[in-house]
Motif scaffolding. Structure first.
Motif, short mmCIF file in Angstrom:
data_model
loop_
_atom_site.label_atom_id
_atom_site.label_comp_id
_atom_site.label_asym_id
_atom_site.label_seq_id
_atom_site.Cartn_x
_atom_site.Cartn_y
_atom_site.Cartn_z
N LEU A 131 42.82 35.95 38.18
CA LEU A 131 41.92 36.52 39.17
C LEU A 131 41.18 35.39 39.88
O LEU A 131 40.79 34.42 39.25
N GLU A 133 37.83 34.81 42.05
CA GLU A 133 36.58 35.48 42.41
C GLU A 133 36.30 35.25 43.90
O GLU A 133 36.37 34.13 44.41
N PHE A 138 37.36 40.59 43.40
CA PHE A 138 38.33 39.75 42.71
C PHE A 138 39.71 39.93 43.37
O PHE A 138 40.12 41.05 43.63
N GLU A 140 43.64 39.57 42.93
CA GLU A 140 44.63 39.54 41.85
C GLU A 140 45.81 38.64 42.24
O GLU A 140 46.30 38.70 43.36
N ALA A 154 37.00 43.53 37.79
CA ALA A 154 38.03 42.67 37.19
C ALA A 154 38.80 43.43 36.12
O ALA A 154 38.19 44.03 35.23
N LEU A 160 39.96 34.36 34.84
CA LEU A 160 39.61 33.88 36.18
C LEU A 160 40.31 32.55 36.45
O LEU A 160 40.54 31.76 35.54
#
Length: 264
Positions: A131, A133, A138, A140, A154, A160
């Motif tokens: 992910l 940010e 978020f 993908e 998320a 992340l």
């Protein structure tokens, strides 16, 4: 009586050695051929009318399977299948192209005719492995490094991705040489190489440069991974190292043949 002359005998021999005269079709056989030809024409015309002109083989329903995050209604709307059209004339390639364009979450789709009245859409959605940010949302990223969707929450169990690029030094040079997309793909390689148990504990995959990738695990633990190369060897080494030193806080498998752990 006078027998045939030599010339007459030669003419007879030539006649006997020549090709036989063509036979004419007898009326019953000719009639049968004509009837069969008419029957084939009528059959072809009837088949064409059944496929294209009648109301018997028209699209009446669209079914969707394989959707997990997407809803069947979203898939049907994006597919825009022409209801009421002859089933044989539906452009399945066009439907697939529309779905891929309008719904990037779809990785693959199989469009099939379901006789006599249906179109089936079997979709395979992309699965996020990282992910990014973006403000309060978020983005993908799938296992090919494709950023395919933006979500407000998320998904659980997906780490992340942090790209912490410096504007100077080796990190900046790495960024210029490989580009952001290549560095994201390297992070994806690392995430894909992790054993399932470690992947569940991974919170962040941090990329500073091509050969400087690290992990942040639950409990404040960190892993120096290095580049995305030799991922399987590094994964095996990390699993063994964590088992041998369960209280350690930092693990270094950037050189899998010479691992290290520290902290407690």
């Amino acid at each position: 009586m006078v027998g045939p002359t030599t010339a007459e005998r030669g003419a007879r021999r030539q006649e006997s050695s020549g090709p036989p005269p063509a036979r004419r079709l007898k009326p019953p056989r000719l009639r049968t051929i004509i009837i069969l030809a008419i029957a084939l024409v009528l059959l072809g015309a009837g088949g064409g009318w059944l496929l294209y002109g009648s109301q018997m083989l028209r699209v009446e329903r669209v079914t969707v399977s394989g959707a997990r995050v997407l809803t069947p209604a979203q898939v049907r709307e994006a597919a825009d299948v022409p209801l009421g059209s002859p089933l044989i004339s539906v452009d399945t390639d066009g439907i697939e192209a529309r779905l891929r364009q309008k719904l990037p979450r779809i990785d693959a789709v199989d469009v099939v005719r379901s006789w006599p009245h249906g179109i089936g859409l079997k979709v395979t959605e992309r699965t996020p492995v990282l992910l990014v940010e973006k403000g309060a949302e978020f983005v993908e990223v799938d296992d090919e490094g494709v950023r395919f969707a933006t979500v407000s929450e998320a998904p659980k169990g997906v780490p992340l991705l942090e790209l912490t690029m410096s504007r100077s030094g080796s990190a900046a040079a790495s960024h210029r040489r490989f580009g952001e997309h290549r560095l994201v793909r390297e992070a994806v390689r690392v995430a894909g190489a992790l054993p399932a148990a470690i992947a569940r504990d991974t919170r962040v995959v941090k990329v500073r440069s091509y050969d400087d990738i690290s992990l942040e695990l639950s409990g404040g633990r960190t892993v120096a991974w290095g580049s995305g190369e030799k991922g399987r060897a590094k994964a095996r080494t990390l699993a063994a190292l964590m088992k041998a030193a369960p209280a350690a806080r930092h693990f270094d498998v950037s050189v899998p043949t010479a691992p290290a752990s520290s902290g407690s």
